[in-house]
Design an enzyme around this catalytic site. Structure first.
Site, PDB file in Angstrom:
ATOM      1  N   HIS A   1       0.828  -1.209   0.000  1.00 39.22           N
ATOM      2  CA  HIS A   1       0.000   0.000   0.000  1.00 39.22           C
ATOM      3  C   HIS A   1       0.861   1.257   0.000  1.00 39.22           C
ATOM      4  CE1 HIS A   1       0.613   0.852   4.377  1.00 39.22           C
ATOM      5  NE2 HIS A   1       0.674  -0.461   4.480  1.00 39.22           N
TER       6      HIS A   1
ATOM      7  N   CYS B   1       2.883  -3.394   6.758  1.00 37.66           N
ATOM      8  CA  CYS B   1       3.212  -4.371   5.723  1.00 37.66           C
ATOM      9  C   CYS B   1       4.324  -3.811   4.842  1.00 37.66           C
ATOM     10  CB  CYS B   1       1.954  -4.678   4.931  1.00 37.66           C
ATOM     11  SG  CYS B   1       0.581  -5.289   5.952  1.00 37.66           S
TER      12      CYS B   1
END
Length: 231
Positions: A179, A195
């Site tokens: 992302h 992440c």
């Protein structure tokens, strides 16, 4: 098959879906050297999105971390797939056996918790972020963005940034995301939570180049000395 290590236990206890930006490790000092060239124009402000994407400041990101075409270091992986190297801070989109697009990436605790292959199940523009209960228990200020409350709408301040790619394995959500919303000073570095984060300019570019269903391979990597993961 995905090597989970302690993935399932960490998921139950802390909710990797958070992909949060707060509580980063201190940024590393950049080595002294000659002045860097100007940033490529594609790191300028984007004004055609539903929400503004500010320009990346000059002098913060080492040129090695700029989006660029390079020799493909993983020629045995299929063209069109993604390879993530958390240990080096790079994400590769493989274009052919010989060439790849390389993106600088910030790797959080989730990026060091498992390795293996998954697939991009779907992609989202300006995704909703939902704070897991475990995070709300630690940081009650995120209660308005709980799953029950519908999460935080996409836009400035959303921890997922302008785009998110959701990774699944065998039809199950790994809770691993690629992302946006990476702060430029943390690009290429290990940060305490989340992440794999790209600059918003880069995650928009990646989102538009890939398709749902592609393979993503995450290489095994040990976190750097002194790294403390916080989900």
């Amino acid at each position: 098959m995905l090597t989970r290590r302690s993935f399932m236990a960490a998921t139950a206890a802390s909710g990797l879906a958070a992909c949060m930006r707060p509580e980063p490790s201190p940024p590393l000092a950049l080595p002294a050297g000659p002045a860097w060239p100007p940033l490529p124009a594609f790191y300028g402000a984007i004004t055609t999105e539903p929400h503004p994407v500010p320009a990346v400041p000059e002098g913060i990101i080492h040129p090695d971390l700029w989006r660029q075409e390079v020799a493909n270091p993983y020629p045995d992986d299929p063209p069109g797939s993604i390879v993530i190297s958390p240990g080096t801070g790079f994400l590769y989109l493989l274009q052919s056996r010989d060439r790849a697009l390389r993106y600088g990436a910030g790797s959080g605790a989730a990026a060091f918790s498992w390795s293996g292959s998954a697939r991009v199940q779907f992609r989202r523009k300006w995704p909703v972020w939902k704070a897991p209960d475990s995070m709300i228990a630690r940081r009650p200020e995120f209660a308005p963005y709980s799953v029950a409350n519908g999460g935080m709408p996409g836009g400035p301040g959303n921890p997922l940034g302008a785009r998110a790619l959701y990774l699944f394995q065998n039809g199950q959500d790994t809770l691993y995301r690629i992302h946006g919303a990476c702060e430029p000073k943390y690009l290429g570095k290990a940060v305490s939570s989340g992440c794999v984060r790209l600059l918003d300019q880069d995650v928009i570019d990646l989102h538009d180049r890939v398709r749902d269903g592609i393979t993503v391979r995450v290489l095994p990597a040990d976190p750097p000395p002194g790294f403390v993961g916080v989900y």
